[in-house]
Scaffold this active site. Sequence first.
Site, mmCIF file in Angstrom:
data_model
loop_
_atom_site.group_PDB
_atom_site.id
_atom_site.type_symbol
_atom_site.label_atom_id
_atom_site.label_comp_id
_atom_site.label_asym_id
_atom_site.label_seq_id
_atom_site.Cartn_x
_atom_site.Cartn_y
_atom_site.Cartn_z
ATOM 1 N N GLY A 1 -42.030 22.118 -8.662
ATOM 2 C CA GLY A 1 -41.779 23.541 -8.943
ATOM 3 C C GLY A 1 -43.025 24.358 -8.668
ATOM 4 N N GLY B 1 -53.153 35.726 -23.541
ATOM 5 C CA GLY B 1 -52.129 34.681 -23.547
ATOM 6 C C GLY B 1 -52.324 33.607 -22.495
ATOM 7 N N GLY C 1 -42.959 16.934 -10.590
ATOM 8 C CA GLY C 1 -42.271 18.231 -10.624
ATOM 9 C C GLY C 1 -42.665 19.090 -9.432
ATOM 10 N N MET D 1 -39.584 32.690 -16.638
ATOM 11 C CA MET D 1 -40.859 32.697 -17.371
ATOM 12 C C MET D 1 -41.926 33.276 -16.466
ATOM 13 S SD MET D 1 -40.800 29.202 -19.517
ATOM 14 C CE MET D 1 -39.849 29.079 -21.025
ATOM 15 N N HIS E 1 -46.763 49.753 12.366
ATOM 16 C CA HIS E 1 -46.921 48.697 13.358
ATOM 17 C C HIS E 1 -48.397 48.502 13.678
ATOM 18 C CE1 HIS E 1 -46.168 46.121 16.742
ATOM 19 N NE2 HIS E 1 -47.028 46.843 17.452
ATOM 20 N N ALA F 1 -44.907 36.563 -15.947
ATOM 21 C CA ALA F 1 -45.729 37.530 -16.658
ATOM 22 C C ALA F 1 -45.161 38.945 -16.536
ATOM 23 C CB ALA F 1 -47.153 37.487 -16.105
ATOM 24 N N ASP G 1 -41.650 34.787 -22.583
ATOM 25 C CA ASP G 1 -41.253 33.397 -22.359
ATOM 26 C C ASP G 1 -40.473 32.801 -23.526
ATOM 27 O OD1 ASP G 1 -42.616 33.486 -19.958
ATOM 28 O OD2 ASP G 1 -43.949 31.798 -20.387
ATOM 29 N N GLY H 1 -44.589 33.142 -26.475
ATOM 30 C CA GLY H 1 -44.740 32.481 -25.181
ATOM 31 C C GLY H 1 -44.133 31.095 -25.079
HETATM 32 P P1 FAD Z 1 -47.912 33.900 -23.342
HETATM 33 O O1 FAD Z 1 -48.684 34.426 -22.226
HETATM 34 O O2 FAD Z 1 -47.680 32.433 -23.429
HETATM 35 O O3 FAD Z 1 -48.669 34.382 -24.654
HETATM 36 C C1 FAD Z 1 -48.296 33.993 -25.917
HETATM 37 C C2 FAD Z 1 -49.520 34.071 -26.815
HETATM 38 O O4 FAD Z 1 -49.079 33.943 -28.160
HETATM 39 C C3 FAD Z 1 -50.521 32.943 -26.601
HETATM 40 O O5 FAD Z 1 -51.790 33.469 -26.359
HETATM 41 C C4 FAD Z 1 -50.504 32.161 -27.912
HETATM 42 O O6 FAD Z 1 -51.785 31.697 -28.280
HETATM 43 C C5 FAD Z 1 -50.034 33.214 -28.890
HETATM 44 N N1 FAD Z 1 -49.344 32.679 -30.061
HETATM 45 C C6 FAD Z 1 -48.306 31.808 -30.096
HETATM 46 N N2 FAD Z 1 -47.892 31.632 -31.358
HETATM 47 C C7 FAD Z 1 -48.688 32.411 -32.120
HETATM 48 C C8 FAD Z 1 -48.740 32.672 -33.517
HETATM 49 N N3 FAD Z 1 -47.871 32.130 -34.372
HETATM 50 N N4 FAD Z 1 -49.707 33.503 -33.964
HETATM 51 C C9 FAD Z 1 -50.595 34.092 -33.111
HETATM 52 N N5 FAD Z 1 -50.568 33.900 -31.789
HETATM 53 C C10 FAD Z 1 -49.621 33.072 -31.308
HETATM 54 N N6 FAD Z 1 -46.353 34.105 -14.149
HETATM 55 C C11 FAD Z 1 -46.392 35.024 -13.169
HETATM 56 O O7 FAD Z 1 -45.648 36.013 -13.230
HETATM 57 N N7 FAD Z 1 -47.227 34.893 -12.098
HETATM 58 C C12 FAD Z 1 -48.049 33.831 -11.959
HETATM 59 O O8 FAD Z 1 -48.797 33.750 -10.984
HETATM 60 C C13 FAD Z 1 -48.034 32.839 -12.968
HETATM 61 N N8 FAD Z 1 -48.844 31.768 -12.886
HETATM 62 C C14 FAD Z 1 -48.829 30.835 -13.879
HETATM 63 C C15 FAD Z 1 -49.644 29.724 -13.743
HETATM 64 C C16 FAD Z 1 -49.657 28.753 -14.722
HETATM 65 C C17 FAD Z 1 -50.556 27.549 -14.568
HETATM 66 C C18 FAD Z 1 -48.838 28.904 -15.880
HETATM 67 C C19 FAD Z 1 -48.854 27.869 -16.978
HETATM 68 C C20 FAD Z 1 -48.000 30.008 -16.018
HETATM 69 C C21 FAD Z 1 -47.987 30.977 -15.008
HETATM 70 N N9 FAD Z 1 -47.154 32.096 -15.080
HETATM 71 C C22 FAD Z 1 -47.159 33.022 -14.076
HETATM 72 C C23 FAD Z 1 -46.262 32.309 -16.226
HETATM 73 C C24 FAD Z 1 -46.878 33.302 -17.215
HETATM 74 O O9 FAD Z 1 -48.113 32.802 -17.641
HETATM 75 C C25 FAD Z 1 -45.951 33.520 -18.399
HETATM 76 O O10 FAD Z 1 -44.663 33.885 -17.965
HETATM 77 C C26 FAD Z 1 -46.494 34.609 -19.298
HETATM 78 O O11 FAD Z 1 -47.777 34.273 -19.766
HETATM 79 C C27 FAD Z 1 -45.570 34.833 -20.492
HETATM 80 O O12 FAD Z 1 -46.098 35.830 -21.308
HETATM 81 P P2 FAD Z 1 -45.794 35.869 -22.856
HETATM 82 O O13 FAD Z 1 -46.483 37.085 -23.366
HETATM 83 O O14 FAD Z 1 -44.351 35.719 -23.114
HETATM 84 O O15 FAD Z 1 -46.472 34.555 -23.476
HETATM 85 P P1 NAI Z 2 -40.564 24.704 -12.678
HETATM 86 O O1 NAI Z 2 -39.339 24.877 -13.473
HETATM 87 O O2 NAI Z 2 -40.969 25.735 -11.712
HETATM 88 O O3 NAI Z 2 -40.486 23.338 -11.862
HETATM 89 C C1 NAI Z 2 -40.265 22.129 -12.488
HETATM 90 C C2 NAI Z 2 -39.789 21.142 -11.442
HETATM 91 O O4 NAI Z 2 -39.802 19.858 -12.021
HETATM 92 C C3 NAI Z 2 -38.367 21.412 -10.962
HETATM 93 O O5 NAI Z 2 -38.352 21.352 -9.565
HETATM 94 C C4 NAI Z 2 -37.549 20.295 -11.597
HETATM 95 O O6 NAI Z 2 -36.438 19.911 -10.827
HETATM 96 C C5 NAI Z 2 -38.597 19.191 -11.665
HETATM 97 N N1 NAI Z 2 -38.364 18.188 -12.704
HETATM 98 C C6 NAI Z 2 -37.857 18.362 -13.941
HETATM 99 N N2 NAI Z 2 -37.849 17.196 -14.614
HETATM 100 C C7 NAI Z 2 -38.390 16.259 -13.785
HETATM 101 C C8 NAI Z 2 -38.686 14.889 -13.896
HETATM 102 N N3 NAI Z 2 -38.430 14.212 -15.028
HETATM 103 N N4 NAI Z 2 -39.242 14.244 -12.837
HETATM 104 C C9 NAI Z 2 -39.526 14.930 -11.671
HETATM 105 N N5 NAI Z 2 -39.262 16.231 -11.520
HETATM 106 C C10 NAI Z 2 -38.724 16.897 -12.557
HETATM 107 O O7 NAI Z 2 -41.715 24.422 -13.768
HETATM 108 P P2 NAI Z 2 -43.290 24.420 -13.664
HETATM 109 O O8 NAI Z 2 -43.735 24.237 -12.266
HETATM 110 O O9 NAI Z 2 -43.759 23.488 -14.712
HETATM 111 O O10 NAI Z 2 -43.657 25.885 -14.102
HETATM 112 C C11 NAI Z 2 -43.181 26.409 -15.341
HETATM 113 C C12 NAI Z 2 -42.946 27.874 -15.228
HETATM 114 O O11 NAI Z 2 -44.166 28.580 -15.218
HETATM 115 C C13 NAI Z 2 -42.260 28.285 -13.933
HETATM 116 O O12 NAI Z 2 -40.877 28.116 -14.009
HETATM 117 C C14 NAI Z 2 -42.628 29.713 -13.829
HETATM 118 O O13 NAI Z 2 -41.733 30.464 -14.592
HETATM 119 C C15 NAI Z 2 -44.004 29.768 -14.470
HETATM 120 N N6 NAI Z 2 -45.016 29.829 -13.405
HETATM 121 C C16 NAI Z 2 -44.970 30.866 -12.529
HETATM 122 C C17 NAI Z 2 -45.860 30.951 -11.498
HETATM 123 C C18 NAI Z 2 -45.747 32.075 -10.541
HETATM 124 O O14 NAI Z 2 -45.030 33.022 -10.831
HETATM 125 N N7 NAI Z 2 -46.424 32.033 -9.411
HETATM 126 C C19 NAI Z 2 -46.911 29.977 -11.307
HETATM 127 C C20 NAI Z 2 -46.859 28.891 -12.262
HETATM 128 C C21 NAI Z 2 -45.946 28.863 -13.282
#
Ligand code: FAD
Ligand code: NAI
Length: 463
Positions: A179, A41, A177, A316, A442, A318, A310, A141
């Site tokens: 975030g 994913g 953003g 959102m 410690h 993992a 998600d 997702g």
């Molecule tokens: P996803 O991982 O999005 O998987 C969904 C899968 O479904 C995808 O592979 C897609 O191709 C497939 N799919 C969709 N529709 C269909 C369909 N109709 N048929 C077949 N396949 C389909 N979370 C953390 O906890 N820690 C982190 O450090 C972290 N870092 C992140 C960094 C980035 C840059 C991003 C974008 C996200 C990050 N996240 C992190 C968030 C995390 O990736 C998601 O919360 C997590 O992947 C959600 O899992 P999921 O299984 O719900 O969906």
């Molecule tokens: P986010 O929700 O964490 O942050 C988005 C930010 O953009 C917020 O601060 C919001 O106020 C701001 N924003 C919204 N609209 C805006 C606009 N028009 N102009 C300027 N700022 C604006 O979302 P992000 O960073 O895109 O990540 C998405 C999700 O992916 C996270 O919420 C998280 O669930 C997941 N993720 C988790 C990670 C981790 O666990 N380490 C790492 C990366 C992603």
Amino acid sequence: MPESFDVIVIGAGPGGYVAAIRAAQLGLRTACVESRETLGGTCLNVGCIPSKALLQSSEHFEEANHKLAQHGVTVKGVSLDLARMQARKGEVVTANVKGVEFLFKKNKVTWLKGKGRIAAPGKVEVAGETYDAKNIIIATGSESVPLKGLEVDEKRIVTSTGALELDKVPKHLVVIGGGVIGLELGSVWKRLGAEVTVIEFLDRLIPTMDAELGKQFERVLAKQGIKFKLKTKVTGSKLDAKGVTLTMEPAAGGASEELRADVVLLSIGRRAYSEGLGAQDAGVALDDRGRVVVDGKFATNVPGIYAIGDVIAGPMLAHKAEEEGVAVAEIIAGQHGHVNYAAIPSVVYTWPEVASVGETEEQLKARGVDYKVGKFPFTANGRARAMAETDGFVKILADKTTDRVLGAHILGADAGTVIAEIVTAIEFGASAEDIARTSHAHPSLNEAVKEAALAVDGRALHI
Ligand code: FAD
Ligand code: NAI
């Protein structure tokens, strides 16, 4: 004649692949549909794993350039081999996604390759074949939220996916953003030499976390050289051969100004993804944000169709998706799967890290809960001093009457690992006193947790 299954999971991210493995472990005939070339994913392919690989590599570069000298380690002629760094990231991703493929084989989960569509309750169509499924789990997702006036081309205007693939360090990266994605990937490119400006609509960073964290975090990142424009909104963009010109104005309205960037990272949040899934045609209810509506047992309004990760409400993350994956498989198998949402940690993997679990002060105030605060700074922790990593603090929030731990918020070195003991404490319904009476090695960073727990009752020893 296509096979029929007890469970078909649609989507092989951390939610879907874990649900499939657990269902198979429980003896259910299980398939998982994935339209990507590889399993895992968003998280394994373009999210958690590649971003952490680049965060780790870029932090090593930062250490060699700026941090080792204070330890008496002189490194001369440090240079960046970005192609190698990106190749290593690719190797890390490949090892992880292949690992999931191995686990599918080991557990006898069938991978149905292609886009899955719910043709009707109990029927999933993949690559022209229709498979019968007693139970369907939607785990499709999320995707990044677009912004009006910005056309993502994944080269100059990028989402996280493009920001993980840049083949040269941008001179000026503008992040829209403030975030999690913006700050993690902004940190990567800042460490590698880019000037980074973060534009955030609200008045603080990571606004869903405890307000005190956001403010201190901003100070720490500003010290690292990241620039911030808070309370600002982007209203448009113009592309030219050399980059992008953004127009922006104060969030509350006012005079607009322009900002040049060679790369713009759009990271204003993610939204549930269910395009082409046929969920609504099958009668599955979505909410006003496109998320699949489920009850406490992950069941949608259509019998036999469940959803996790998600694509449903909640953080959102993992590990949240994984917990739901295990729980839904156990529920389908007739067991009592359950997720404790009060004990899901959230970590920002910058350096220092930010970690949070349970309720924030703002949430407790809004609920009218009487609470106590125990805080301890890393400046007073021996190990943090030895590491030269004294930024940040541990804050524990406990119920005023019962002393039960309700939340914890940490800014500091390895905060994501340090918080694990508080997550366990919350899971076990522990009090701050329980943590305070537990022996902590410690010198360790976790002694700051013990001290914060002691501080809940005003009896910290080292401050
Ligand atoms: P996803 O991982 O999005 O998987 C969904 C899968 O479904 C995808 O592979 C897609 O191709 C497939 N799919 C969709 N529709 C269909 C369909 N109709 N048929 C077949 N396949 C389909 N979370 C953390 O906890 N820690 C982190 O450090 C972290 N870092 C992140 C960094 C980035 C840059 C991003 C974008 C996200 C990050 N996240 C992190 C968030 C995390 O990736 C998601 O919360 C997590 O992947 C959600 O899992 P999921 O299984 O719900 O969906
Ligand atoms: P986010 O929700 O964490 O942050 C988005 C930010 O953009 C917020 O601060 C919001 O106020 C701001 N924003 C919204 N609209 C805006 C606009 N028009 N102009 C300027 N700022 C604006 O979302 P992000 O960073 O895109 O990540 C998405 C999700 O992916 C996270 O919420 C998280 O669930 C997941 N993720 C988790 C990670 C981790 O666990 N380490 C790492 C990366 C992603």
